[in-house]
Design a protein around this motif. Structure first.
Motif, PDB file in Angstrom:
ATOM      1  N   TYR A   1       0.587  -1.167  -0.432  1.00 26.03           N
ATOM      2  CA  TYR A   1       0.060   0.067  -0.264  1.00 26.03           C
ATOM      3  C   TYR A   1       1.074   1.144  -0.293  1.00 26.03           C
ATOM      4  O   TYR A   1       2.154   1.536   0.632  1.00 26.03           O
ATOM      5  N   THR A   2       0.568   2.500  -0.603  1.00 27.86           N
ATOM      6  CA  THR A   2       1.208   3.256  -0.788  1.00 27.86           C
ATOM      7  C   THR A   2       0.174   4.026   0.586  1.00 27.86           C
ATOM      8  O   THR A   2      -0.830   4.235   0.696  1.00 27.86           O
ATOM      9  N   SER A   3       1.043   5.401   0.962  1.00 24.01           N
ATOM     10  CA  SER A   3       0.013   6.721   2.330  1.00 24.01           C
ATOM     11  C   SER A   3       0.923   7.833   2.027  1.00 24.01           C
ATOM     12  O   SER A   3       1.840   7.745   1.410  1.00 24.01           O
ATOM     13  N   VAL A   4       0.132   8.867   2.359  1.00 19.20           N
ATOM     14  CA  VAL A   4       0.829  10.077   2.426  1.00 19.20           C
ATOM     15  C   VAL A   4      -0.301  10.884   3.756  1.00 19.20           C
ATOM     16  O   VAL A   4      -1.138  10.593   4.090  1.00 19.20           O
ATOM     17  N   LEU A   5       0.613  11.524   4.271  1.00 14.84           N
ATOM     18  CA  LEU A   5       0.092  12.043   5.497  1.00 14.84           C
ATOM     19  C   LEU A   5       0.049  13.688   4.866  1.00 14.84           C
ATOM     20  O   LEU A   5       0.258  14.021   4.288  1.00 14.84           O
ATOM     21  N   ASN A   6      -1.567  14.328   5.041  1.00 12.50           N
ATOM     22  CA  ASN A   6      -1.898  16.086   5.041  1.00 12.50           C
ATOM     23  C   ASN A   6      -1.096  15.753   3.715  1.00 12.50           C
ATOM     24  O   ASN A   6      -0.742  17.029   2.789  1.00 12.50           O
ATOM     25  N   GLY A   7      -1.733  15.790   2.770  1.00 15.67           N
ATOM     26  CA  GLY A   7      -1.339  15.543   1.051  1.00 15.67           C
ATOM     27  C   GLY A   7      -2.993  16.183   0.693  1.00 15.67           C
ATOM     28  O   GLY A   7      -3.218  17.352   0.889  1.00 15.67           O
ATOM     29  N   ARG A   8      -2.822  15.814  -0.471  1.00 13.18           N
ATOM     30  CA  ARG A   8      -4.255  16.316  -0.975  1.00 13.18           C
ATOM     31  C   ARG A   8      -5.748  16.590  -0.480  1.00 13.18           C
ATOM     32  O   ARG A   8      -5.975  17.673  -0.408  1.00 13.18           O
ATOM     33  N   PHE A   9      -5.385  15.525   0.296  1.00  9.54           N
ATOM     34  CA  PHE A   9      -7.263  15.990   1.490  1.00  9.54           C
ATOM     35  C   PHE A   9      -5.962  15.860   2.816  1.00  9.54           C
ATOM     36  O   PHE A   9      -5.956  15.103   2.902  1.00  9.54           O
ATOM     37  N   LYS A  10      -6.514  17.153   3.708  1.00 12.39           N
ATOM     38  CA  LYS A  10      -6.317  17.254   4.390  1.00 12.39           C
ATOM     39  C   LYS A  10      -6.894  16.741   6.002  1.00 12.39           C
ATOM     40  O   LYS A  10      -6.440  17.791   7.109  1.00 12.39           O
ATOM     41  N   GLY A  11      -8.260  16.891   5.696  1.00 14.82           N
ATOM     42  CA  GLY A  11      -9.774  16.747   6.661  1.00 14.82           C
ATOM     43  C   GLY A  11     -10.112  17.543   6.356  1.00 14.82           C
ATOM     44  O   GLY A  11      -9.745  19.158   5.863  1.00 14.82           O
ATOM     45  N   GLY A  12     -11.424  17.413   6.306  1.00 13.04           N
ATOM     46  CA  GLY A  12     -13.336  17.764   6.238  1.00 13.04           C
ATOM     47  C   GLY A  12     -12.868  19.214   7.231  1.00 13.04           C
ATOM     48  O   GLY A  12     -12.346  19.286   8.034  1.00 13.04           O
ATOM     49  N   TRP A  13     -14.804  19.344   7.479  1.00 18.54           N
ATOM     50  CA  TRP A  13     -14.546  20.495   7.936  1.00 18.54           C
ATOM     51  C   TRP A  13     -15.034  19.847   9.545  1.00 18.54           C
ATOM     52  O   TRP A  13     -14.940  20.135  10.455  1.00 18.54           O
ATOM     53  N   THR A  14     -15.352  18.331   9.305  1.00 20.46           N
ATOM     54  CA  THR A  14     -15.465  17.602  10.954  1.00 20.46           C
ATOM     55  C   THR A  14     -14.270  17.926  11.544  1.00 20.46           C
ATOM     56  O   THR A  14     -13.703  17.200  13.081  1.00 20.46           O
ATOM     57  N   THR A  15     -12.863  17.125  10.468  1.00 21.24           N
ATOM     58  CA  THR A  15     -11.552  16.914  11.503  1.00 21.24           C
ATOM     59  C   THR A  15     -12.011  18.450  11.833  1.00 21.24           C
ATOM     60  O   THR A  15     -11.107  18.807  12.934  1.00 21.24           O
ATOM     61  N   ARG A  16     -11.737  19.711  11.344  1.00 22.31           N
ATOM     62  CA  ARG A  16     -11.020  21.311  11.212  1.00 22.31           C
ATOM     63  C   ARG A  16     -11.949  21.240  12.198  1.00 22.31           C
ATOM     64  O   ARG A  16     -11.828  22.320  13.378  1.00 22.31           O
ATOM     65  N   HIS A  17     -13.318  20.715  12.374  1.00 20.71           N
ATOM     66  CA  HIS A  17     -14.468  21.961  13.580  1.00 20.71           C
ATOM     67  C   HIS A  17     -13.756  21.234  14.899  1.00 20.71           C
ATOM     68  O   HIS A  17     -14.048  22.082  16.368  1.00 20.71           O
TER      69      HIS A  17
END
Length: 266
Positions: free
Chosen positions: A190-206
């Motif tokens: 598997y491949t992975s990335v931290l805070n790439g194209r998707f850094k977290g939506g409103w739920t994560t940020r809120h």
């Protein structure tokens, strides 16, 4: 149909599932284009993928489809990724940029859908996070998502299999992000990335407020890790899921372990 389903657990981890629902009220469905009625941007089978992986976890799942209203967008409608293609609170296009509506939602539609769906989902999610934090002194929200691995309208090339979002480190303790990233990077094949194209939506940020004992992390999975095909009929891939689930279980158990190391009550 109730807009949200809650299954309460007694542990410190809460799973958010804002995009697995497929319910569209008939009056709304009638206004979608034929392409829109395929509901192609669903997080297909993600609730099945995580089912039973962490005994004691609480789950909060939206039953309505994201085309009705997107539970992972700010209620204000502002973009989470300024300057990049994305979809809004009530999406006007699908992930390929094609129009979704024969008749676009009016301003009053936005207000009523926000009240009847978005607000209801987040009231339930907030209540469960507060319940869990009151019990354990800490709550960890793991927001469960998936997306097609290739969508030129949204990003170039192929998406990694595991896309971890922590709002660039602001939504959870560093140890949570590090443990999740380590498990993903060590997952063979598997491949992975931290805070790439998707850094977290409103739920994560809120909800991610580590200083207050509320941690949030988003996982966006490439759908070809657990679907037979990323196009209709979007069938579940039991063999692929069986390979993926142990890694997801390891992540969830690592989050729970972190909570207990921080003094959470068992």
């Amino acid at each position: 149909m109730t807009p949200v389903e809650v299954v309460r657990g007694d542990g410190p981890v809460v799973l958010g599932l804002p995009h697995t629902g497929t319910h569209v009220p008939e009056a709304i469905r009638a206004r979608l284009t034929p392409r829109g009625r395929t509901l192609s941007d669903t997080d297909w089978y993600v609730h099945r993928l995580y089912d039973g992986l962490l005994p004691g976890a609480t789950t909060v799942r939206a039953t309505f489809h994201r085309y009705v209203i997107d539970a992972n967008r700010p209620p204000s409608g502002e973009s989470l990724y300024p300057g990049q293609n994305t979809t809004g609170l009530i999406p006007l296009t699908d992930f390929d940029g094609h129009p979704l509506w024969e008749t676009e939602p009016a301003p009053e539609d936005i207000g009523s859908r926000r009240r009847d769906y978005h607000d209801v989902y987040h009231a339930a999610l907030a209540a469960e996070l507060e319940r869990v934090r009151a019990k354990h002194g800490i709550a960890i929200l793991y927001d469960c998502h998936s997306i097609r691995s290739e969508i030129p309208f949204l990003f170039e090339g192929r998406l990694p299999d595991f896309n971890i979002g922590t709002n660039s480190g602001r939504s959870c303790a560093p140890a949570i992000a590090e443990a999740t990233a380590r498990i993903c990077s060590e997952a063979e094949g598997y491949t992975s990335v931290l805070n790439g194209r998707f850094k977290g939506g409103w739920t994560t940020r809120h909800y991610g407020r580590p200083a207050e004992g509320l941690h949030a992390i988003q996982m966006e999975l490439a759908q070809d890790t657990h679907l037979m095909s990323e196009s209709p009929p979007f069938d579940y891939d039991p063999a692929g899921a069986a390979q993926l689930r142990p890694h997801l279980a390891a992540i969830l158990h690592a989050l729970e372990d972190y909570a207990f190391t921080q003094g959470a009550t068992r």
